[in-house]
Scaffold this motif. Structure first.
Motif, mmCIF file in Angstrom:
data_model
loop_
_atom_site.group_PDB
_atom_site.id
_atom_site.type_symbol
_atom_site.label_atom_id
_atom_site.label_comp_id
_atom_site.label_asym_id
_atom_site.label_seq_id
_atom_site.Cartn_x
_atom_site.Cartn_y
_atom_site.Cartn_z
ATOM 1 N N ARG A 164 41.900 33.160 -13.985
ATOM 2 C CA ARG A 164 41.829 34.469 -14.025
ATOM 3 C C ARG A 164 40.814 35.269 -14.997
ATOM 4 O O ARG A 164 40.302 36.026 -14.500
ATOM 5 N N LYS A 165 40.424 34.420 -16.119
ATOM 6 C CA LYS A 165 39.761 34.562 -16.889
ATOM 7 C C LYS A 165 38.758 34.629 -16.616
ATOM 8 O O LYS A 165 37.635 35.381 -16.417
ATOM 9 N N ALA A 166 38.172 33.276 -16.007
ATOM 10 C CA ALA A 166 36.839 33.475 -14.509
ATOM 11 C C ALA A 166 36.511 34.321 -13.735
ATOM 12 O O ALA A 166 35.399 35.334 -13.868
ATOM 13 N N MET A 167 37.732 34.990 -13.159
ATOM 14 C CA MET A 167 37.973 35.723 -12.191
ATOM 15 C C MET A 167 37.425 37.206 -12.464
ATOM 16 O O MET A 167 36.601 37.930 -12.127
ATOM 17 N N LYS A 168 37.973 37.194 -13.698
ATOM 18 C CA LYS A 168 37.333 38.509 -14.555
ATOM 19 C C LYS A 168 36.313 38.322 -14.669
ATOM 20 O O LYS A 168 35.665 39.715 -15.425
ATOM 21 N N ALA A 169 35.994 37.147 -15.415
ATOM 22 C CA ALA A 169 34.412 38.124 -15.980
ATOM 23 C C ALA A 169 33.418 37.942 -15.047
ATOM 24 O O ALA A 169 32.580 38.972 -14.596
ATOM 25 N N LEU A 170 33.585 37.093 -13.929
ATOM 26 C CA LEU A 170 33.093 37.419 -12.555
ATOM 27 C C LEU A 170 33.382 38.462 -11.769
ATOM 28 O O LEU A 170 32.041 39.249 -10.994
ATOM 29 N N THR A 171 33.852 39.427 -11.932
ATOM 30 C CA THR A 171 34.264 40.768 -11.785
ATOM 31 C C THR A 171 33.352 41.272 -11.659
ATOM 32 O O THR A 171 33.256 42.325 -11.751
ATOM 33 N N ALA A 172 33.341 41.788 -13.831
ATOM 34 C CA ALA A 172 31.974 42.343 -14.010
ATOM 35 C C ALA A 172 30.976 41.935 -14.158
ATOM 36 O O ALA A 172 29.767 42.738 -13.567
ATOM 37 N N ASP A 173 30.442 40.646 -13.587
ATOM 38 C CA ASP A 173 28.586 40.542 -13.218
ATOM 39 C C ASP A 173 29.007 41.036 -11.858
ATOM 40 O O ASP A 173 27.876 41.957 -11.671
ATOM 41 N N ILE A 174 29.452 40.741 -10.600
ATOM 42 C CA ILE A 174 29.349 41.927 -10.266
ATOM 43 C C ILE A 174 29.084 43.223 -10.326
ATOM 44 O O ILE A 174 28.481 44.356 -9.302
ATOM 45 N N ALA A 175 30.190 43.739 -11.050
ATOM 46 C CA ALA A 175 29.968 45.437 -10.880
ATOM 47 C C ALA A 175 28.497 45.433 -12.096
ATOM 48 O O ALA A 175 28.091 46.564 -11.278
ATOM 49 N N THR A 176 28.294 45.012 -12.888
ATOM 50 C CA THR A 176 26.975 44.967 -13.155
ATOM 51 C C THR A 176 25.829 45.008 -12.543
ATOM 52 O O THR A 176 25.242 45.580 -12.152
#
Length: 365
Positions: A157-169
């Motif tokens: 879930r932490k990795a999914m959170k980090a990926l989500t932040a990347d896609i948002a950026t």
């Protein structure tokens, strides 16, 4: 490229996540409301959100949603969700997110938009200020962020959170939540919806597609065509009714042109429309709660896991407007270009112009 990658039916993710609330639902979660009481609160949430967070044409004013509702809108006043589909298999190593779709809705007006990111997209800006370079976007979750100490079947879930932040950026927008489903649960997910009816605007023929003991699939051009989870398909002229195959096929032809990664992404977006329409048609109340319970173990997400959240989300999207002009696949040559290394490189300015236009900040009075 090998065999066709399991481009997940993100349509159903959108319908289930954005309409039914997050799953799984923990029946014994501390503080959870019993089903009967939860249903009442869910219905109350629907009425409250429909009243408090939509534009009131009669009074010509907008009121802010009341505090305490389970699903938080972003600072931009929108609800935006990253929907991911994974090629995870129990007997195979690694995991790629071959489907990455970002869906957003304006809670005042119901206006929505969806963008699909090609799995081979590379060279995207990241949340830490870096760039993904030659790493394809479908590999970022596993190669860049996933904890290798976790068991093969575990979702990080932490990795999914980090990926989500990347896609948002990358898109230049805020993403509030993420949802993930895997190949192994897809067919059951579709069947939990009772199948899916949609208008197939262009026939699909893929003579190279291996499906069980057969090779070759065919979907005719037809309105109201019924798709099920993953029933057996036979070659043309037999008609295939597998939703999984319809979402995965990327070779052969589609209409008068070639089938491709981009074309199957377009089909997934059409399935979004069909799935949303189908779940909304069922209405709120018992039908809504019933669907939520059926899909509870088939999706991983950081959305709230309650019946109340389902009611709130239903109220948000029951009048959703998703015109085809608001549904884009960020494919070459309009939104990106093919690089010499086989990756897809973004036209960042053009992508962000579309996002700024359709993922606009909601103004509150």
């Amino acid at each position: 490229m090998g065999h066709p990658k399991p481009a997940r039916l993100v349509a159903v993710l959108l319908a289930l996540i954005s309409l039914l609330g997050a799953a799984p639902v923990a029946a014994a979660t501390p503080g959870a409301v019993p089903l009967e009481g939860g249903l009442k609160v869910a219905l109350d949430s629907m009425r409250q959100l429909a009243t408090d967070s939509r534009y009131n044409h009669g009074q010509k004013k907008t009121t802010k949603p009341k505090k305490g509702l389970p699903v938080n809108l972003g600072k931009d006043g929108r609800l935006t969700v990253l929907l991911a589909g994974s090629d995870w298999r129990a007997k195979s190593g690694g995991e790629r997110l071959d489907v990455l779709m970002v869906a957003t809705i304006d809670p005042r007006t119901g206006k929505a938009a969806v963008v699909s990111i090609p799995r081979d997209m590379a060279g995207i800006p990241l949340a830490d200020g870096g760039n993904s370079g030659g790493m394809r976007v479908n590999s970022i979750y596993y190669l860049r962020y996933r904890d290798p100490a976790k068991k093969h079947g575990a979702v990080d879930r932490k990795a999914m959170k980090a990926l989500t932040a990347d896609i948002a950026t990358f898109l230049g927008t805020e993403i509030d939540y993420w949802a993930l489903t895997r190949f192994a649960t897809f067919a059951n997910l579709i069947n939990s919806l009772g199948g899916l009816r949609l208008d197939i605007r262009e026939e699909v023929r893929d003579s190279s597609y291996h499906h069980r003991t057969s090779r070759g699939i065919y979907f005719p051009q037809k309105k109201g065509y019924k798709l099920k989870g993953d029933p057996a398909c036979k070659p043309y002229p037999a008609k295939c009714h597998s939703a999984l195959v319809y979402a995965r096929s990327r070779k052969g032809t589609m209409g008068d042109g070639y089938n491709s990664d981009w074309k199957r992404a377009e089909r997934q977006q059409e399935m979004v429309r069909a799935a949303v329409k189908q779940v909304i048609a069922d209405g709120a109340g018992i039908a809504l709660v019933g669907r939520l319970l059926k899909v509870r173990d088939k999706i991983d997400t950081n959305l709230p896991k309650t019946v109340e959240a389902a009611g709130q989300l239903y109220a948000l999207v029951k009048d959703m407007k998703l015109p085809r002009g608001n549904m884009k696949v960020l494919a070459p040559a309009t939104w990106s270009y093919l690089a010499a290394d086989g990756t897809v490189r973004p036209n960042l300015a053009r992508i962000r112009q579309f996002v700024d236009n359709k993922f606009y900040k909601v103004k509150r009075k």
